[in-house]
Design an enzyme around this catalytic site. Structure first.
Site, PDB file in Angstrom:
ATOM      1  N   ARG A 235       0.823  -1.196   0.000  1.00 30.15           N
ATOM      2  CA  ARG A 235       0.000   0.000   0.000  1.00 30.15           C
ATOM      3  C   ARG A 235       0.861   1.251   0.000  1.00 30.15           C
ATOM      4  O   ARG A 235       1.863   1.333   0.708  1.00 30.15           O
ATOM      5  CB  ARG A 235      -0.933   0.033   1.251  1.00 30.15           C
ATOM      6  CG  ARG A 235      -2.235  -0.733   1.068  1.00 30.15           C
ATOM      7  CD  ARG A 235      -3.127  -0.043   0.051  1.00 30.15           C
ATOM      8  NE  ARG A 235      -4.312  -0.787  -0.303  1.00 30.15           N
ATOM      9  CZ  ARG A 235      -4.395  -1.641  -1.318  1.00 30.15           C
ATOM     10  NH1 ARG A 235      -3.345  -1.913  -2.053  1.00 30.15           N
ATOM     11  NH2 ARG A 235      -5.536  -2.234  -1.596  1.00 30.15           N
ATOM     12  N   GLU A 264      -2.420   8.025  -6.108  1.00 29.87           N
ATOM     13  CA  GLU A 264      -2.465   7.349  -7.405  1.00 29.87           C
ATOM     14  C   GLU A 264      -3.603   7.915  -8.250  1.00 29.87           C
ATOM     15  O   GLU A 264      -4.675   8.174  -7.721  1.00 29.87           O
ATOM     16  CB  GLU A 264      -2.661   5.841  -7.202  1.00 29.87           C
ATOM     17  CG  GLU A 264      -1.521   5.184  -6.442  1.00 29.87           C
ATOM     18  CD  GLU A 264      -1.746   3.697  -6.216  1.00 29.87           C
ATOM     19  OE1 GLU A 264      -2.752   3.141  -6.721  1.00 29.87           O
ATOM     20  OE2 GLU A 264      -0.934   3.068  -5.514  1.00 29.87           O
ATOM     21  N   HIS A 283       0.557   0.049  -9.990  1.00 35.79           N
ATOM     22  CA  HIS A 283      -0.287  -0.786  -9.125  1.00 35.79           C
ATOM     23  C   HIS A 283      -0.707  -2.078  -9.853  1.00 35.79           C
ATOM     24  O   HIS A 283      -1.894  -2.397  -9.967  1.00 35.79           O
ATOM     25  CB  HIS A 283      -1.522  -0.007  -8.673  1.00 35.79           C
ATOM     26  CG  HIS A 283      -2.086  -0.497  -7.369  1.00 35.79           C
ATOM     27  ND1 HIS A 283      -2.567   0.336  -6.410  1.00 35.79           N
ATOM     28  CD2 HIS A 283      -2.249  -1.752  -6.878  1.00 35.79           C
ATOM     29  CE1 HIS A 283      -3.024  -0.368  -5.372  1.00 35.79           C
ATOM     30  NE2 HIS A 283      -2.819  -1.645  -5.647  1.00 35.79           N
TER      31      HIS A 283
END
Length: 317
Positions: A235, A264, A283
């Site tokens: 994370r 993000e 990601h």
């Protein structure tokens, strides 16, 4: 029943929901259209989200008809679990569906650090032949430090040990006789500081909470080996990003592999993107074809189970 999918979901999961008699509305970028998303919520019996959809108080208040929320993944920091519990809305996660893919991402990062083949390829295409510069090193006998010792860390450790690596781990919630220690052979460290000092690679496998926010910061970088790499596939927010930039630029550590960021998508002119030895990916650690399919099918099956008054083993609240 009506189901709304607000982010990317593999087609086989959507087809499975339709096959089971549900009406599915799918917009893979709806999470980025907040007002439109909120206006639609009252219509649906179930919602399926990923990490971008903010399931907060405002969201839950409008989702009055919702009986279950499926999370296409395992991270839950974007979901108000307590708020959902108070409203009796079960949250279902894709438990372990992408664990193998994330484990392989960590291995890929370590292999890339030790043998940067893409850089060698680019250099050769410029008509160079610098064999000494691209002399790498073996993972064999290197030390991998795992912060967090859950299922993904367990799978990373198995693969790392197959490469001959020494694997150490830190997790205050893992007991000495838990399987990840006893069956995988991870050497459990009592102090995080000792893991940081000993490891050549440090891989993060913990959730983002108040206790873990900026877990890796300036003080911790100062403890690491100068040739160490940090890998974060868990994370954004676990690493203090400005401290990381400063540590790499000061040659305190060799670099980092970041699949997740505090904000993000990456912000324009982010300092992270200016440092060559900080490698960035969007990601994608858990996004393989196989993991996408498993995740989509698991969530489809479990959401359907709850809608039909069943109990899900993947419920997190």
């Amino acid at each position: 029943m009506k189901i709304l999918v607000t982010e990317l979901m593999w087609e086989d999961g959507i087809e499975e929901l339709k096959k089971r008699g549900h009406s599915v509305d799918y917009d893979m970028v709806l999470s980025r259209k907040r007002r439109e998303l909120l206006s639609l919520l009252p219509e649906y019996d179930a919602l399926i989200v990923r990490n971008e959809t903010k399931v907060d108080t405002e969201f839950l208040e409008l989702a009055g008809k919702t009986q279950v929320i499926g999370r296409l993944g395992v991270g839950l920091d974007n979901i108000d679990l307590q708020g959902a519990k108070e409203r009796n809305i079960p949250i279902i996660s894709a438990r372990n569906a992408n664990a193998t893919s994330v484990a392989e991402y960590v291995m890929a990062a370590m292999l890339d650090a030790s043998r940067p083949l893409s850089e060698a390829d680019a250099d050769v295409r410029q008509e160079n032949w610098d064999r000494k510069f691209f002399t790498g090193y073996e993972l064999n006998n290197r030390t991998l430090g795992l912060i967090g010792m859950g299922e993904i860390a367990h799978r990373v450790a198995k693969r790392a040990k197959a490469f001959g690596m020494k694997v150490v781990g830190f997790d205050p919630f893992v007991a000495p006789f838990d399987h990840v220690v006893q069956e995988t052979g991870i050497h459990q460290m009592e102090k995080l500081e000792d893991l940081l000092k000993e490891s050549d690679f440090i891989s993060l496998h913990v959730p983002l909470t108040k206790a873990t926010k900026h877990l890796i910061n300036r003080d911790n970088f100062s403890l690491m080996k100068q040739h160490a790499y940090v890998i974060n596939s868990a994370r954004g927010g676990l690493i203090h990003e400005q401290d990381l930039v400063e540590a790499v630029e000061a040659n305190q550590i060799a670099g980092a592999y970041l699949d997740v960021l505090e904000k993000e998508p990456i912000e324009k002119d982010s300092p992270l993107a200016q440092v060559r030895s900080i490698r960035l990916s969007p990601h994608i650690a858990g996004l393989t074809i196989e993991a996408q399919s498993r995740t989509a099918m698991l969530i489809a099956e479990e959401v359907d189970r709850v809608l039909n008054d069943g109990q899900s083993l993947c419920r997190v609240n």
